[in-house]
Scaffold this motif. Structure first.
Motif, PDB file in Angstrom:
ATOM      1  N   HIS A  48      48.518   6.899 -18.952  1.00  0.00           N
ATOM      2  CA  HIS A  48      49.800   7.555 -19.185  1.00  0.00           C
ATOM      3  C   HIS A  48      49.610   9.054 -19.419  1.00  0.00           C
ATOM      4  O   HIS A  48      50.370   9.875 -18.892  1.00  0.00           O
ATOM      5  CB  HIS A  48      50.523   6.914 -20.377  1.00  0.00           C
ATOM      6  CG  HIS A  48      51.839   7.547 -20.676  1.00  0.00           C
ATOM      7  ND1 HIS A  48      51.978   8.581 -21.564  1.00  0.00           N
ATOM      8  CD2 HIS A  48      53.076   7.307 -20.177  1.00  0.00           C
ATOM      9  CE1 HIS A  48      53.256   8.942 -21.599  1.00  0.00           C
ATOM     10  NE2 HIS A  48      53.942   8.195 -20.773  1.00  0.00           N
ATOM     11  N   HIS A  74      57.332  12.514 -16.136  1.00  0.00           N
ATOM     12  CA  HIS A  74      58.362  12.844 -17.117  1.00  0.00           C
ATOM     13  C   HIS A  74      59.103  14.061 -16.624  1.00  0.00           C
ATOM     14  O   HIS A  74      58.507  14.903 -15.961  1.00  0.00           O
ATOM     15  CB  HIS A  74      57.754  13.143 -18.489  1.00  0.00           C
ATOM     16  CG  HIS A  74      56.996  11.981 -19.020  1.00  0.00           C
ATOM     17  ND1 HIS A  74      55.702  11.755 -18.684  1.00  0.00           N
ATOM     18  CD2 HIS A  74      57.373  10.967 -19.814  1.00  0.00           C
ATOM     19  CE1 HIS A  74      55.303  10.637 -19.265  1.00  0.00           C
ATOM     20  NE2 HIS A  74      56.288  10.132 -19.949  1.00  0.00           N
ATOM     21  N   HIS A  84      57.974   4.376 -15.166  1.00  0.00           N
ATOM     22  CA  HIS A  84      57.854   3.685 -16.455  1.00  0.00           C
ATOM     23  C   HIS A  84      58.265   2.218 -16.342  1.00  0.00           C
ATOM     24  O   HIS A  84      57.661   1.347 -16.963  1.00  0.00           O
ATOM     25  CB  HIS A  84      58.663   4.413 -17.536  1.00  0.00           C
ATOM     26  CG  HIS A  84      57.948   5.625 -18.061  1.00  0.00           C
ATOM     27  ND1 HIS A  84      57.956   6.829 -17.414  1.00  0.00           N
ATOM     28  CD2 HIS A  84      57.164   5.805 -19.156  1.00  0.00           C
ATOM     29  CE1 HIS A  84      57.218   7.696 -18.093  1.00  0.00           C
ATOM     30  NE2 HIS A  84      56.726   7.108 -19.161  1.00  0.00           N
ATOM     31  N   TRP A 127      55.719   2.090 -28.610  1.00  0.00           N
ATOM     32  CA  TRP A 127      56.035   2.752 -27.332  1.00  0.00           C
ATOM     33  C   TRP A 127      56.632   1.788 -26.318  1.00  0.00           C
ATOM     34  O   TRP A 127      57.612   2.116 -25.643  1.00  0.00           O
ATOM     35  CB  TRP A 127      54.748   3.376 -26.761  1.00  0.00           C
ATOM     36  CG  TRP A 127      54.979   4.282 -25.597  1.00  0.00           C
ATOM     37  CD1 TRP A 127      55.170   5.635 -25.627  1.00  0.00           C
ATOM     38  CD2 TRP A 127      55.035   3.912 -24.208  1.00  0.00           C
ATOM     39  NE1 TRP A 127      55.349   6.116 -24.350  1.00  0.00           N
ATOM     40  CE2 TRP A 127      55.270   5.079 -23.474  1.00  0.00           C
ATOM     41  CE3 TRP A 127      54.912   2.705 -23.515  1.00  0.00           C
ATOM     42  CZ2 TRP A 127      55.391   5.096 -22.076  1.00  0.00           C
ATOM     43  CZ3 TRP A 127      55.036   2.706 -22.135  1.00  0.00           C
ATOM     44  CH2 TRP A 127      55.267   3.889 -21.423  1.00  0.00           C
ATOM     45  N   HIS A 132      60.345   2.085 -24.721  1.00  0.00           N
ATOM     46  CA  HIS A 132      60.576   2.315 -23.286  1.00  0.00           C
ATOM     47  C   HIS A 132      61.279   1.151 -22.617  1.00  0.00           C
ATOM     48  O   HIS A 132      61.999   1.341 -21.627  1.00  0.00           O
ATOM     49  CB  HIS A 132      59.283   2.711 -22.572  1.00  0.00           C
ATOM     50  CG  HIS A 132      59.160   4.192 -22.518  1.00  0.00           C
ATOM     51  ND1 HIS A 132      59.749   4.951 -21.532  1.00  0.00           N
ATOM     52  CD2 HIS A 132      58.594   5.062 -23.384  1.00  0.00           C
ATOM     53  CE1 HIS A 132      59.540   6.227 -21.790  1.00  0.00           C
ATOM     54  NE2 HIS A 132      58.845   6.332 -22.901  1.00  0.00           N
TER      55      HIS A 132
HETATM   56 CU    CU Z   1      56.034   8.271 -20.701  1.00  0.00          CU
END
Ligand code: CU
Length: 320
Positions: free
Chosen positions: A42, A50, A59, A241, A245
């Protein structure tokens, strides 16, 4: 999810964390186990995925690769959960996510510091209620190995420092921030995001203007947790995380349902903040790969629909 299913989920994450790394240790000293491999991949892709046209689809697929690993490598059979961050704005520290019991995603960080946090020239937020090492729960003894990276690298398009993948050990830090949660991730804003007028509006509602005076719900959810979650490149090191997400993916899927005629519209170029300048992402643009987790060439169009191509899932609730 019921407590046993939550525990099975965090057990499976701990199982990935106990697997050896598959990355070259000389090149990536911070990749000390397979969980950290996800964080390293990542970090490497951050500048492409991003504030770019790849954000939501890259993602979405990254989440599915991790979910598959939990199932195939660690025998996880439960659902892949999301953190409905709008639902926890008033009780962050006592929420099932952060209350620190054995069924949670681990606690807040220990109290450490009170100084306001400067996010940019136009935006300062109050300190959260933590700031130190997480104190309890299933990830209490985890070591983060990637150091903080200034989000300005994302805005400027500068290459990451040579030291990025050095072994840089610390505890997992959190600084739960109710002010940020209530102000920037409440239900009204989540609903507004799921009803964005078009793809560029969706990007703005999710990510705000980096360096500006507001936060989108995605950036704000990161700052709600604080610590490593506030350093976008290395944020995967905190296992909340994935649930954060997945909620962003749920909001994206909701937007697609709410706006069927615009469901497959794209907004953004191939580089974060278009720095350096790059072409617009189109349906047939090939996604940046997911490192060794999937190095195949997948066009964006294959990752737009959660019930076609490589995907076959749905959410229990959408944001209507
Ligand atoms: Cu990310």
């Amino acid at each position: 999810m019921p407590p046993e299913e939550r525990k099975a989920y965090t057990d499976a994450i701990n199982c990935i964390h106990s697997q050896p790394s598959n990355l070259d240790n000389a090149q990536y000293p911070a990749a000390v186990n397979k969980y950290q491999d996800y964080a390293v991949v990542h970090t490497e892709k951050t500048g492409q995925v991003h504030l770019s046209g790849f954000f939501l689809t890259w993602h979405r697929y990254f989440l599915s690769l991790f979910e598959k690993d939990l199932r195939d490598t660690c025998g996880y059979q439960g659902r892949f959960p999301y953190w409905d961050f709008a639902a926890t704005v008033d009780d962050l520290e006592t929420s099932v996510e952060f209350n620190g019991d054995e069924y949670s995603m681990s606690s807040n960080g220990a109290p450490n510091g009170t100084d306001p946090i400067i996010l940019g020239p136009a935006l300062t937020i109050p300190h959260g209620s933590g700031g130190g090492c997480i104190e309890s729960g299933p990830f209490k003894d985890w070591t983060a190995t990637l150091g903080f990276i200034d989000p300005l690298f994302l805005v400027s398009g500068q290459p990451l420092p040579n030291t990025t993948y050095n072994y840089n050990a610390s505890c997992l830090i959190r600084d739960l921030n109710s002010y940020v949660a209530q102000t920037y991730t409440n239900y009204d804003l989540v609903e507004t995001t799921a009803h964005s007028a078009n793809a560029s509006d969706l990007e703005f509602n999710l990510n705000g203007v980096i360096g500006g005076s507001s936060l989108g719900v995605h950036s704000a959810a990161h700052f709600t947790v604080g610590g490593f979650m506030s350093s976008i490149h290395v944020s995967v090191q905190d296992p909340i995380w994935w649930m954060l997400h997945t909620n962003i993916d749920r909001i994206y899927a909701s937007y697609q349902i709410n706006n069927p005629e615009m469901a497959y519209d794209l907004y953004g170029t191939e580089t974060a903040n278009n720095a350096p300048p790059s072409p617009n992402v189109r349906l047939d643009t090939i996604e940046p790969d997911w490192g060794y987790f999937d190095s195949s060439s997948i066009p964006v169009r294959d990752l737009l629909n959660i019930t076609s191509g490589p995907f076959c899932y749905q959410y229990d609730q959408y944001v209507s």
